[in-house]
Design a protein around this motif. Structure first.
Motif, PDB file in Angstrom:
ATOM      1  N   GLY A 176       0.704  -1.355  -0.401  1.00 27.89           N
ATOM      2  CA  GLY A 176      -0.044   0.099   0.258  1.00 27.89           C
ATOM      3  C   GLY A 176       0.668   1.328  -0.117  1.00 27.89           C
ATOM      4  O   GLY A 176       0.545   2.494  -0.176  1.00 27.89           O
ATOM      5  N   ASP A 177       2.061   1.022   0.913  1.00 26.32           N
ATOM      6  CA  ASP A 177       2.716   2.421   1.020  1.00 26.32           C
ATOM      7  C   ASP A 177       3.353   2.772  -0.590  1.00 26.32           C
ATOM      8  O   ASP A 177       3.449   4.018  -0.897  1.00 26.32           O
ATOM      9  N   PHE A 178       3.943   1.445  -1.098  1.00 23.51           N
ATOM     10  CA  PHE A 178       4.649   1.612  -2.288  1.00 23.51           C
ATOM     11  C   PHE A 178       2.941   2.118  -4.046  1.00 23.51           C
ATOM     12  O   PHE A 178       3.706   3.193  -4.499  1.00 23.51           O
ATOM     13  N   ILE A 179       2.171   1.683  -3.743  1.00 26.77           N
ATOM     14  CA  ILE A 179       1.520   2.352  -4.293  1.00 26.77           C
ATOM     15  C   ILE A 179       0.586   3.484  -4.519  1.00 26.77           C
ATOM     16  O   ILE A 179       0.870   4.236  -5.512  1.00 26.77           O
ATOM     17  N   GLU A 207      -5.541  -5.598   3.124  1.00 25.11           N
ATOM     18  CA  GLU A 207      -5.108  -4.506   4.194  1.00 25.11           C
ATOM     19  C   GLU A 207      -4.613  -3.348   4.391  1.00 25.11           C
ATOM     20  O   GLU A 207      -4.247  -2.150   4.943  1.00 25.11           O
ATOM     21  N   SER A 208      -3.252  -4.406   3.764  1.00 27.80           N
ATOM     22  CA  SER A 208      -2.403  -3.105   2.851  1.00 27.80           C
ATOM     23  C   SER A 208      -2.974  -1.860   2.008  1.00 27.80           C
ATOM     24  O   SER A 208      -2.035  -0.475   2.509  1.00 27.80           O
ATOM     25  N   LEU A 209      -2.977  -2.467   0.919  1.00 28.57           N
ATOM     26  CA  LEU A 209      -3.652  -0.668   0.292  1.00 28.57           C
ATOM     27  C   LEU A 209      -4.112  -0.055   1.252  1.00 28.57           C
ATOM     28  O   LEU A 209      -5.014   1.175   1.041  1.00 28.57           O
ATOM     29  N   ASP A 215      -8.307   3.154  -2.263  1.00 27.64           N
ATOM     30  CA  ASP A 215     -10.051   2.810  -2.131  1.00 27.64           C
ATOM     31  C   ASP A 215      -9.363   1.129  -2.912  1.00 27.64           C
ATOM     32  O   ASP A 215      -8.791   1.249  -4.126  1.00 27.64           O
ATOM     33  N   ILE A 216     -10.346  -0.261  -2.897  1.00 33.88           N
ATOM     34  CA  ILE A 216     -10.251  -1.244  -4.088  1.00 33.88           C
ATOM     35  C   ILE A 216     -11.547  -1.569  -4.391  1.00 33.88           C
ATOM     36  O   ILE A 216     -12.982  -1.713  -3.546  1.00 33.88           O
ATOM     37  N   ASP A 217     -11.647  -1.195  -5.205  1.00 35.20           N
ATOM     38  CA  ASP A 217     -12.887  -1.150  -6.430  1.00 35.20           C
ATOM     39  C   ASP A 217     -13.466  -2.186  -6.197  1.00 35.20           C
ATOM     40  O   ASP A 217     -15.247  -2.833  -6.396  1.00 35.20           O
TER      41      ASP A 217
END
Length: 414
Positions: A176-179, A207-209, A215-217
């Protein structure tokens, strides 16, 4: 990773020129009466005076073949070097092998054949369906080393991996940090494989994102030969997706990305756990342009002494694998290297129990310099890897470029 001569698809053993060294240590230790007579009294399955037989179980066909195409070549290269310098305590390491066809049921059958019919000492495994045989091999107390891509690797004390892609609980902020650092805010998760391990891997990613505010759509299950990728791309565009990630195989990714570009989807981030392979770029490089892959070993582009040794050994012992610098070759090399380290730790008259006990006590394993940091096998089982090396496919799809910094770490999420 994809294409190899089918002449490899026959049972073979690794054969390398041995130095003719006598066995120096007896079963009763360095000070024993020893010699060949003592060594020949070792009674563990697969162990003779001159050889130790391993079992090689990997996906040489099926959906996972694209991820393990050069795996056997990496095993051959590492064992070839070991055997050319006298083996372990004067014994060559040979193997029998089975293809699990990327099928859990075939994985179990392959393991049973290796143990019961071939009498192997332990198993070297490169597959995404190791869960098929995990309980059986644990019940037989068989040492297993390989690529820790499933939860099963974290739950059996006889199984060893240098890193773990997924665990049953918890996650890490690294993805998530990278994205988020690349401008991603709205993601789709793509799944190329079925099963509990994939679902759990997606849980970790989710969970990471979300911990990074991404957001996970949408989540899609895809198959390269069956999915309507144009329709999928239109749905991504309508949802304003800017990030694509998940457990997506390279062949499916190479279909998704051109469709997304044609539909006008503005992808800021494409992040995948598989696909770091020059053979892949030769086949579909332009389609994968800008894709970022994360690795659990030091990328070949850094050209260290460990890379030079691996590539040279591949050219000698697995010349059919071209080019030699492939991700799955590194997986095979590291798996075989762990097997050798376990045999060294097991002593001059190894047993399966002494192998497991000895390797679990190794606290400074670095894969001969291929790993970005050393591994403590006493505590790493079940610990989700926090640090990964990141590379990007160039704009023209012709090469991989290590990111700066190449190594990125996150924080555990519970």
């Amino acid at each position: 990773m994809f294409l190899r001569s089918r002449s490899l698809a026959r049972t073979a053993t690794v054969v390398a020129a041995a130095s003719g060294l006598a066995i120096l240590s007896a079963c009763d230790g360095p000070g024993g009466a020893g010699g060949h007579s003592a060594a020949s009294s070792c009674t563990a399955p697969g162990v003779t005076r001159t050889e130790i037989k391993a079992g090689l179980l990997f996906s040489d066909s099926g959906a996972g073949q694209s991820a393990f195409g050069a795996y056997r070549g990496g095993v051959d290269a590492r064992l070839g070097i070991a055997n050319a310098t006298g083996g372990i305590d004067g014994r060559k390491i040979v193997y029998s092998w089975r293809d699990d066809a990327s099928d859990p049921a075939q994985n179990l059958v392959g393991a049973q054949n290796l143990v019961q019919a071939d009498g192997v000492f332990g198993v070297i495994e490169g597959t995404t369906v190791a869960a098929g045989s995990a309980q059986y091999l644990d019940g037989q107390a068989i040492p297993v080393v390989g690529v820790g891509g499933e939860i099963a690797w974290t739950e059996h004390a006889n199984m060893f991996a240098w890193s773990y892609y997924t665990t049953r609980t918890g996650s890490n902020s690294v993805w998530g940090d990278f994205i988020r650092s690349q401008g991603g805010t709205r993601a789709v998760l793509i799944n190329s494989a079925a099963g509990d391990a994939t679902q759990n891997f997606h849980r970790q990613l989710s969970e990471s994102l979300r911990s990074a505010g991404v957001d996970i759509d949408q989540t899609f299950d895809v198959t390269a030969g069956m999915t309507n990728f144009d329709s999928l791309a239109q749905r991504m565009k309508a949802a304003h997706i800017d990030t694509l990630t998940g457990s997506v195989f390279p062949d499916a990714l190479a279909r998704i990305l051109p469709a997304a570009r044609a539909a006008g989807v503005n992808l800021k981030v494409v992040l995948a756990p598989l696909g770091y392979d020059p053979t892949l770029l030769a086949l579909m490089g332009p389609a994968l342009a800008h894709t970022v892959m994360y690795l659990d070993f030091v990328p070949f582009e850094l050209n260290t002494a460990a890379h030079s040794q691996l590539v040279s050994a591949m050219e000698t012992y697995a010349p059919q694998v071209q080019p030699p610098a492939q991700e799955s070759a590194a997986f095979g090399w590291l798996s075989a290297d762990m097997f050798l380290r376990g045999l060294q730790a097991a002593g001059p008259c190894p047993t399966r129990e002494s192998f497991i006990r000895g390797l679990r006590a190794v606290r400074d394993y670095d894969g001969g310099g291929l790993l970005p940091h050393s591994v403590d096998f006493a505590v790493n089982r079940g610990q989700l890897s926090s640090c990964w090396d990141f590379v990007r496919v160039s704009d023209d799809g012709s090469r991989f470029i290590p990111l700066q910094p190449v190594a990125r770490c996150g924080n555990p999420l519970t």
